[in-house]
Every structure is written in C-alpha cells, then in structure tokens.
Design a protein around this motif. Structure first.
Motif, PDB file in Angstrom:
ATOM      1  N   ILE A  95      -4.352  69.723  36.432  1.00 13.57           N
ATOM      2  CA  ILE A  95      -4.920  69.729  37.784  1.00 13.57           C
ATOM      3  C   ILE A  95      -4.442  68.511  38.570  1.00 13.57           C
ATOM      4  N   LEU A  96      -4.466  67.350  37.944  1.00 15.70           N
ATOM      5  CA  LEU A  96      -4.012  66.123  38.614  1.00 15.70           C
ATOM      6  C   LEU A  96      -2.531  66.205  38.966  1.00 15.70           C
ATOM      7  N   THR A  97      -1.728  66.731  38.059  1.00 16.65           N
ATOM      8  CA  THR A  97      -0.302  66.898  38.310  1.00 16.65           C
ATOM      9  C   THR A  97      -0.066  67.873  39.460  1.00 16.65           C
ATOM     10  N   GLY A  98      -0.810  68.968  39.481  1.00 14.88           N
ATOM     11  CA  GLY A  98      -0.694  69.930  40.572  1.00 14.88           C
ATOM     12  C   GLY A  98      -1.058  69.317  41.911  1.00 14.88           C
ATOM     13  N   PHE A  99      -2.133  68.543  41.924  1.00 16.57           N
ATOM     14  CA  PHE A  99      -2.554  67.896  43.168  1.00 16.57           C
ATOM     15  C   PHE A  99      -1.516  66.880  43.631  1.00 16.57           C
ATOM     16  N   ALA A 100      -1.050  66.039  42.709  1.00 18.16           N
ATOM     17  CA  ALA A 100      -0.039  65.025  43.068  1.00 18.16           C
ATOM     18  C   ALA A 100       1.263  65.689  43.504  1.00 18.16           C
ATOM     19  N   GLY A 101       1.675  66.731  42.784  1.00 20.06           N
ATOM     20  CA  GLY A 101       2.881  67.467  43.167  1.00 20.06           C
ATOM     21  C   GLY A 101       2.736  68.129  44.526  1.00 20.06           C
ATOM     22  N   GLY A 102       1.537  68.630  44.816  1.00 14.71           N
ATOM     23  CA  GLY A 102       1.273  69.228  46.121  1.00 14.71           C
ATOM     24  C   GLY A 102       1.358  68.220  47.250  1.00 14.71           C
ATOM     25  N   ILE A 103       0.819  67.042  47.018  1.00 16.31           N
ATOM     26  CA  ILE A 103       0.895  65.972  48.031  1.00 16.31           C
ATOM     27  C   ILE A 103       2.349  65.571  48.257  1.00 16.31           C
ATOM     28  N   ILE A 104       3.091  65.421  47.171  1.00 16.05           N
ATOM     29  CA  ILE A 104       4.496  65.023  47.287  1.00 16.05           C
ATOM     30  C   ILE A 104       5.296  66.067  48.059  1.00 16.05           C
ATOM     31  N   THR A 105       5.126  67.343  47.721  1.00 18.93           N
ATOM     32  CA  THR A 105       5.880  68.371  48.441  1.00 18.93           C
ATOM     33  C   THR A 105       5.381  68.523  49.870  1.00 18.93           C
ATOM     34  N   ALA A 106       4.113  68.242  50.102  1.00 18.04           N
ATOM     35  CA  ALA A 106       3.588  68.285  51.478  1.00 18.04           C
ATOM     36  C   ALA A 106       4.245  67.206  52.339  1.00 18.04           C
ATOM     37  N   LEU A 107       4.515  66.065  51.724  1.00 18.79           N
ATOM     38  CA  LEU A 107       5.139  64.967  52.469  1.00 18.79           C
ATOM     39  C   LEU A 107       6.607  65.220  52.779  1.00 18.79           C
ATOM     40  N   THR A 108       7.238  66.066  51.978  1.00 23.49           N
ATOM     41  CA  THR A 108       8.678  66.284  52.147  1.00 23.49           C
ATOM     42  C   THR A 108       9.023  67.694  52.614  1.00 23.49           C
ATOM     43  N   THR A 109       8.032  68.466  53.008  1.00 24.18           N
ATOM     44  CA  THR A 109       8.292  69.850  53.396  1.00 24.18           C
ATOM     45  C   THR A 109       9.028  69.932  54.734  1.00 24.18           C
ATOM     46  N   THR A 110       9.855  70.955  54.862  1.00 28.98           N
ATOM     47  CA  THR A 110      10.507  71.244  56.142  1.00 28.98           C
ATOM     48  C   THR A 110       9.927  72.526  56.735  1.00 28.98           C
ATOM     49  N   PHE A 111       8.936  73.095  56.059  1.00 24.12           N
ATOM     50  CA  PHE A 111       8.284  74.317  56.518  1.00 24.12           C
ATOM     51  C   PHE A 111       7.247  73.945  57.572  1.00 24.12           C
ATOM     52  N   PRO A 112       7.286  74.557  58.741  1.00 24.98           N
ATOM     53  CA  PRO A 112       6.322  74.212  59.794  1.00 24.98           C
ATOM     54  C   PRO A 112       4.881  74.493  59.364  1.00 24.98           C
ATOM     55  N   GLY A 113       4.058  73.451  59.282  1.00 25.92           N
ATOM     56  CA  GLY A 113       2.665  73.596  58.866  1.00 25.92           C
ATOM     57  C   GLY A 113       2.495  73.820  57.384  1.00 25.92           C
ATOM     58  N   GLY A 114       3.477  73.456  56.577  1.00 26.71           N
ATOM     59  CA  GLY A 114       3.445  73.738  55.145  1.00 26.71           C
ATOM     60  C   GLY A 114       2.713  72.723  54.295  1.00 26.71           C
ATOM     61  N   GLN A 115       2.065  71.743  54.911  1.00 28.05           N
ATOM     62  CA  GLN A 115       1.410  70.695  54.124  1.00 28.05           C
ATOM     63  C   GLN A 115       0.242  71.238  53.293  1.00 28.05           C
ATOM     64  N   ILE A 116      -0.706  71.887  53.921  1.00 24.93           N
ATOM     65  CA  ILE A 116      -1.882  72.400  53.197  1.00 24.93           C
ATOM     66  C   ILE A 116      -1.488  73.514  52.219  1.00 24.93           C
ATOM     67  N   PRO A 117      -0.643  74.465  52.625  1.00 25.66           N
ATOM     68  CA  PRO A 117      -0.224  75.487  51.650  1.00 25.66           C
ATOM     69  C   PRO A 117       0.468  74.896  50.415  1.00 25.66           C
ATOM     70  N   ASN A 118       1.192  73.785  50.568  1.00 27.49           N
ATOM     71  CA  ASN A 118       1.835  73.143  49.409  1.00 27.49           C
ATOM     72  C   ASN A 118       0.802  72.644  48.414  1.00 27.49           C
ATOM     73  N   VAL A 119      -0.253  72.014  48.896  1.00 28.20           N
ATOM     74  CA  VAL A 119      -1.281  71.497  47.996  1.00 28.20           C
ATOM     75  C   VAL A 119      -2.012  72.653  47.318  1.00 28.20           C
ATOM     76  N   ILE A 120      -2.356  73.673  48.078  1.00 27.79           N
ATOM     77  CA  ILE A 120      -3.055  74.839  47.514  1.00 27.79           C
ATOM     78  C   ILE A 120      -2.220  75.490  46.419  1.00 27.79           C
ATOM     79  N   ASP A 121      -0.952  75.744  46.717  1.00 27.55           N
ATOM     80  CA  ASP A 121      -0.131  76.472  45.738  1.00 27.55           C
ATOM     81  C   ASP A 121       0.143  75.653  44.486  1.00 27.55           C
ATOM     82  N   LYS A 122       0.303  74.358  44.609  1.00 24.24           N
ATOM     83  CA  LYS A 122       0.594  73.544  43.416  1.00 24.24           C
ATOM     84  C   LYS A 122      -0.609  73.458  42.490  1.00 24.24           C
ATOM     85  N   ILE A 123      -1.812  73.354  43.045  1.00 30.11           N
ATOM     86  CA  ILE A 123      -3.001  73.284  42.193  1.00 30.11           C
ATOM     87  C   ILE A 123      -3.201  74.609  41.455  1.00 30.11           C
ATOM     88  N   ILE A 124      -3.126  75.717  42.167  1.00 35.20           N
ATOM     89  CA  ILE A 124      -3.291  77.029  41.537  1.00 35.20           C
ATOM     90  C   ILE A 124      -2.193  77.273  40.503  1.00 35.20           C
TER      91      ILE A 124
END
Length: 170
Positions: free
Chosen positions: A53-82
């Motif tokens: 769970i911690l890895t998913g959350f941290a990975g989600g934050i990292i990909t949210a910070l580097t995403t090029t998808f418009p508005g992809g920050q929250i979806p990145n965190v959701i998908d990595k945790i699941i």
C-alpha cells in the motif's frame, strides 16, 4: 520493515521516477508507465501488505508529479494504490503454484492492464479523456503491459542478483 528494505524500495522508486520522467507523453498526453515495473518488483521482493500500500501510494505521488496527462494527478494515485493491492494478492496466491519468475511476468502484464484501466476510468470520471478510451487503451495500455512483462522480469532478476552479490537476502 527493515531499514535495508526501505532503502531498496526508495532506490527502486527513484529509478522508476527517473525512467518515468524521461518517457515522453504520447496519445492524449498519456505515457508508458514504467514506474509500475519498480512497484511490482518492490512488492515481489518485500511481500508485505503494508509495504504494498505504501509503495502504491508513493508510486502514485511520483507518477502524479511527472504525468503529462491533463488532470492525471488524482487518477495516478488511485490506480497505483489499487494496482499495488492487486499485485500483492496475485503474487501471494500465484507464488504458491508457480515459479517466481513466471509470477513476476504475469503480474507485470495483468497489473499493468488493471492499472491502465483504473487510470482511464478514474480520469474519465474526474476530468474526462483527451482521446477515446479505446484508442488510449489499445495505443498505450496494451503496449505498456507487453513491455512490462520483460521489464518487470528483467528488473526483478537484476535486483535479486545484486542482493545475492552483496549477501542481502530479503
């Protein structure tokens, strides 16, 4: 979790950050998510639910910070945790029946498809998609899933070999 496991997880997440940062966005700003490879390897090596769970959350934050998808920050965190939870469960169940190499390859493919699907669905609900769902799924998610079969297995083997070389067994 031991300090060594935490350091290994942090190093792998940093590696994933670097790779994710240099991969350019393609269809609709969506990019190949190689960060998933490091997340799967961390979970496969540590095999601890809290760590997943911690890895998913941290990975989600990292990909949210580097995403090029418009508005992809929250979806990145959701998908990595699941995806991290599903990866942990798959690894736990399949490791009883199959060789770990095969399990890691299966997780690399299946969980990348799950990650991409959850990302696209949550992005669709939260901000909308810049391109049709099918185009993004077929153009980004499936090729990434195929790539992650090899990438996850390769990184897993490299980490295990380096652990043996330094005498660190998780």
């Amino acid at each position: 979790m031991s300090l060594r496991k935490n350091i290994l997880s942090a190093l792998l997440l940093a590696l994933g950050l670097i790779i994710h940062q240099i991969v350019p966005g393609s269809i609709g700003g969506m990019k190949f998510d190689i960060q998933l490879t490091t997340i799967f390897v961390i979970i496969a090596i540590n095999m601890d639910f809290k760590n997943a769970i911690l890895t998913g959350f941290a990975g989600g934050i990292i990909t949210a910070l580097t995403t090029t998808f418009p508005g992809g920050q929250i979806p990145n965190v959701i998908d990595k945790i699941i995806t991290s939870i599903v990866a942990y469960l798959l690894l736990k169940i399949l490791s009883k029946f199959l060789n770990k190499q095969i399990v890691v390859a299966i997780v690399g493919f299946v969980c990348t498809v799950i990650s991409g699907t959850v990302f696209l669905m949550s992005a669709l609900l939260i901000v909308g998609l810049p391109a049709p769902f099918t185009a993004l799924f077929l153009g980004i998610v499936l090729p990434t899933a195929l790539t992650n079969i090899l990438a996850t297995t390769l990184v897993y083997n490299l980490v295990r070999a380096s652990q043996k070389a330094v005498g660190f067994n998780v």
